[in-house]
Design a protein around this motif. Structure first.
Motif, short mmCIF file in Angstrom:
data_model
loop_
_atom_site.label_atom_id
_atom_site.label_comp_id
_atom_site.label_asym_id
_atom_site.label_seq_id
_atom_site.Cartn_x
_atom_site.Cartn_y
_atom_site.Cartn_z
N GLY A 148 0.81 -1.20 0.00
CA GLY A 148 0.00 0.00 0.00
C GLY A 148 0.85 1.26 0.00
N LYS A 149 0.16 2.41 0.02
CA LYS A 149 0.82 3.70 0.00
C LYS A 149 0.11 4.64 0.97
CE LYS A 149 2.40 3.48 -4.82
NZ LYS A 149 2.38 4.15 -6.14
N GLY A 150 0.85 5.64 1.39
CA GLY A 150 0.27 6.68 2.23
C GLY A 150 -0.24 6.14 3.55
N LYS A 151 -1.48 6.53 3.91
CA LYS A 151 -2.05 6.12 5.19
C LYS A 151 -2.40 4.65 5.22
CE LYS A 151 -3.97 10.68 6.29
NZ LYS A 151 -5.21 11.45 6.63
N THR A 152 -2.57 4.05 4.05
CA THR A 152 -2.92 2.63 4.00
C THR A 152 -1.68 1.73 3.94
OG1 THR A 152 -3.08 2.69 1.58
CG2 THR A 152 -5.09 3.18 2.84
N LYS A 153 -0.50 2.33 4.04
CA LYS A 153 0.74 1.56 3.94
C LYS A 153 0.93 0.71 5.20
CE LYS A 153 5.71 2.18 3.28
NZ LYS A 153 6.81 3.17 3.08
N THR A 154 1.23 -0.54 4.99
CA THR A 154 1.49 -1.47 6.10
C THR A 154 2.86 -2.11 5.92
OG1 THR A 154 0.40 -3.29 4.93
CG2 THR A 154 -0.95 -1.95 6.44
N SER A 155 3.47 -2.49 7.05
CA SER A 155 4.80 -3.08 7.01
C SER A 155 4.80 -4.40 7.78
CB SER A 155 5.85 -2.13 7.62
OG SER A 155 5.88 -0.91 6.91
N SER A 156 5.63 -5.30 7.32
CA SER A 156 5.80 -6.58 8.02
C SER A 156 6.84 -6.42 9.13
CB SER A 156 6.26 -7.65 7.03
OG SER A 156 7.58 -7.35 6.57
N ASP A 157 7.07 -7.49 9.86
CA ASP A 157 8.16 -7.49 10.82
C ASP A 157 9.49 -7.44 10.09
OD1 ASP A 157 6.35 -7.66 12.89
OD2 ASP A 157 6.39 -9.87 12.92
N ARG A 158 10.54 -7.12 10.81
CA ARG A 158 11.87 -7.06 10.19
C ARG A 158 12.25 -8.44 9.67
NH1 ARG A 158 16.05 -4.34 14.19
NH2 ARG A 158 17.41 -5.05 12.49
N LEU A 159 12.82 -8.42 8.47
CA LEU A 159 13.25 -9.68 7.86
C LEU A 159 14.66 -10.01 8.31
CD1 LEU A 159 11.92 -9.13 4.21
CD2 LEU A 159 10.79 -10.24 6.14
N PRO A 160 14.99 -11.29 8.40
CA PRO A 160 16.36 -11.67 8.77
C PRO A 160 17.36 -11.22 7.71
CG PRO A 160 14.84 -13.52 9.00
CD PRO A 160 14.10 -12.45 8.26
N VAL A 161 18.46 -10.66 8.17
CA VAL A 161 19.53 -10.19 7.28
C VAL A 161 20.84 -10.79 7.75
CG1 VAL A 161 20.75 -8.20 6.32
CG2 VAL A 161 18.30 -8.03 6.83
N ASP A 162 21.56 -11.44 6.84
CA ASP A 162 22.83 -12.08 7.18
C ASP A 162 23.91 -11.60 6.24
OD1 ASP A 162 21.68 -13.81 9.20
OD2 ASP A 162 20.76 -14.92 7.53
N VAL A 163 25.14 -11.54 6.77
CA VAL A 163 26.30 -11.21 5.93
C VAL A 163 26.75 -12.50 5.24
CG1 VAL A 163 28.67 -10.34 5.91
CG2 VAL A 163 26.98 -9.37 7.49
N ILE A 164 26.94 -12.41 3.92
CA ILE A 164 27.40 -13.56 3.16
C ILE A 164 28.69 -13.20 2.43
CG2 ILE A 164 25.07 -14.47 2.89
CD1 ILE A 164 25.12 -13.42 0.01
N HIS A 165 29.39 -14.21 1.98
CA HIS A 165 30.64 -14.01 1.26
C HIS A 165 30.61 -14.83 -0.02
CE1 HIS A 165 32.26 -12.07 4.86
NE2 HIS A 165 31.74 -13.07 5.55
#
Length: 615
Positions: A85-102
């Motif tokens: 969505g956008k503006g006032k109707t914008k919704t967000s999920s929980d933080r996604l897992p982020v890992d350092v890779i090589h």
């Protein structure tokens, strides 16, 4: 400015190498990307919204985010969420897992982060990711040194295109400045400067790893407050209080002040003759904070104010002096919090729920140590933090402690306001342990009073038949006899003084009969004192404990008898002369020799009395 651009120039050297590996990421395409960079303070915040599409046949479970090594080493906070969505109707999920890779074969110029999607992105699927990255030490003071009257200029460099291993169909960039004062900025196609924002784009069909460098040189008079070290100690007392103590070691990391500092100019025009100086800090404390103090090594600092309402408590503090670039200070703030607002119970365990970071905004903390001091007797301890931290254990000894209080030490580097999130410390604590200290106090006072009673009623005297006890009794008797002897001798000397006074009265009045009466009374008193003295002398002569002092006593008796004899002779001679009507000069001549002996003997008697008193 040439030196600033060189940090990113070697990227073009490796981009050709990266293009060889772009086929690995060719399944994903970024159809739309909007990037905003906020450089209004020393903490640079990147907010990137990117719509990712899967044009390949296979499902994708990870999205790669590369950052240049100069940015990666200063990356303080990274958050990725899925938005709809956008503006006032914008919704967000929980933080996604982020890992350092090589990735294999990749040179170390980039640091790769892999975002794990909650479910695989299938063929033809799309989603929108919002990436928030917070960096420190990306702004470079340029020039590095300024005078008190100069504005602080800083330089920022990055890429006009988003560094990505994926093709970007359309993208734009907005750089938000603290104020609309710019010395220079890189001008590319579709560049627009309006107000305090510089906009680049939109740009279309950007190939992977395209990264043309831009440099913005602008005015930023906000102070660069950096806490080189911050130690927060949170001590829990189950008697109703959580005590927080914060020790700051602060430095202004902006352009260093060169030349002399004029307090007069600063006081007259602080926003001109000290535009970039750090004048005050504001700490946002919990709403029911109490017992707030602000001090340093010298003592209490009175330049502070507190405002509070039902939602927060604001503490405004001012250093002892305005801080210019390169200047340092160290101080401590402390406050108490109600226990019931931060300590809770869950599944038979207690847990502390409190914020991790610094209560002051726009401060970069190079090293943060949070020490949670639990009550003595706590066990089964565990920590839940919203981000990785280094955890160690210590022990702190305080009042009425036996084994010491367990201390959980959480350390993190490169801390920004985004880290001011709640963390939890779980532990078990017996209710009986809460009564340990009061019982120790009660038992301690009980033992003290029992000891006092026992001391009063106990007989600690030495056996009456022992030689040491007998010797002590004999010495006490000798001391008593000596005191009585001294009293008799002092009374004798008083009688001598009265005889001398009677002679002075005779010379003034000529009353011989009154003088003879004084002599007769003195003789009577001296005889009585002599009788009292004889048994004391006999006792001292027979006591072995008086061997050391007896020679002085006998010498004093002899001297006093001589003094008494000479004084009586003088008295008889003066009375006889008055009866014969002799003149005053003749009387003085007759008694001169006797008077000299009397004076000498009186001095010797006084000296002997002092010696005996010291013994």
């Amino acid at each position: 400015m040439k030196r600033l651009r060189s940090d990113f120039s070697h990227l073009f050297f490796v981009f050709g190498f990266f293009m060889l590996f772009s086929n690995v990421c060719s399944d994903l395409v970024i159809s739309k990307l909007d990037r905003q960079i906020d450089v209004s303070s020393q903490i640079v915040r990147f907010t990137t919204s990117l719509k990712v599409e899967n044009n390949g046949a296979a499902a994708v479970s990870k999205v790669l985010l590369p950052y240049h090594e100069n940015q990666a080493k200063n990356l303080a906070f990274l958050s990725v969420k899925i938005t709809e969505g956008k503006g006032k109707t914008k919704t967000s999920s929980d933080r996604l897992p982020v890992d350092v890779i090589h990735p294999e074969g990749m040179p170390p110029a980039l640091t790769w982060y892999a975002v794990s999607l909650p479910k695989e992105l299938g063929k033809g699927g799309s989603l929108t990711l919002e990436v928030k990255a917070v960096f420190t030490h990306l702004l470079t003071p340029f020039p590095e040194k300024i005078t008190q009257a100069d504005a602080q200029l800083v330089a920022f460099q990055d890429g006009a295109h988003y560094l990505s291993p994926y093709t970007v169909k359309i993208q734009s960039l907005t750089v938000k400045l603290p104020e609309p004062k710019v010395e220079s900025y890189t001008r590319l196609e579709n560049t627009k400067f309006s107000g305090s924002e510089i906009k680049y784009g939109p740009y279309e069909n950007i190939p992977p790893f395209s990264h043309p460098t831009i440099v913005v040189h602008f005015v930023s008079n906000k102070p660069f407050s950096v806490a080189q070290e911050l130690v927060r100690e949170i001590e829990i007392s189950h008697w109703g209080n959580v005590q927080v103590t914060e020790n700051y070691n602060l430095v202004h990391a902006g352009a260093e002040l060169t030349g002399e500092f004029s307090r007069l100019d600063y006081q007259a025009r602080p926003h001109v003759r000290g535009a970039s100086a750090l004048r005050s800090l504001v700490a946002r404390l919990p709403p029911r904070a109490h017992s707030i103090y602000y001090r340093d090594e010298i003592g209490n600092i009175s330049t502070s104010n507190v405002w509070s309402d039902s939602a927060k408590t604001l503490l405004e503090i001012e250093p002892r002096y305005p801080m210019f670039g390169g200047w340092r200070t160290a101080f401590t703030i402390g406050y108490g919090l109600p226990l019931q607002d931060f300590l809770f119970k869950s599944q038979g365990k207690r847990f502390l729920d409190i914020t991790f970071g610094c209560p002051m905004n726009d401060i970069v903390i190079e090293t943060l140590s949070v020490k949670v001091v639990l009550p003595e007797g706590s066990n089964d301890i565990s920590v839940v933090a919203p981000f990785p931290v280094k955890e160690t254990r210590e022990t702190k000894l305080s009042h009425l402690d036996i084994a010491g209080r367990p201390v959980i030490v959480l350390e993190k580097t490169n801390v920004v306001p985004e880290h001011s999130q709640n963390f939890q410390v779980y532990y078990r604590f017996s209710s009986f342990s809460l009564l340990r200290e009061p019982l120790m106090l009660v038992f301690g006072f009980f033992l003290f009073f029992v000891a006092c009673i026992a001391y009063v009623h106990a007989d600690f005297t030495i056996s009456k038949s022992s030689p040491s006890y007998i010797a002590k009794l004999q010495w006490d008797e000798v001391q008593t006899a000596i005191q009585q002897f001294q009293n008799i001798m002092n009374r004798v000397l008083v009688i001598h003084d009265k005889l001398e006074a009677s002679l002075r009265d005779l010379s003034r009045t000529g009353d011989v009969q009154a003088c003879k009466a004084s002599r007769k009374a003195a003789d009577g008193f001296l005889k009585e004192l002599s009788k009292e003295l004889k048994p004391l002398l006999s006792f001292l002569q027979s006591s072995p404990q008086a061997l050391q002092i007896m020679p002085k006593v006998e010498e004093l008796v002899i001297k006093e008898n001589d003094l008494q004899e000479k004084l009586m002779l003088k008295h008889s001679m003066v009375v006889d002369s008055y009866e014969k009507k002799s003149g005053g000069r003749d009387i003085d001549n007759r008694v001169a020799a006797v008077q000299q002996k009397i004076t000498l003997l009186r001095q010797e008697v006084d000296d002997l009395l002092e010696v005996i008193d010291e013994i």
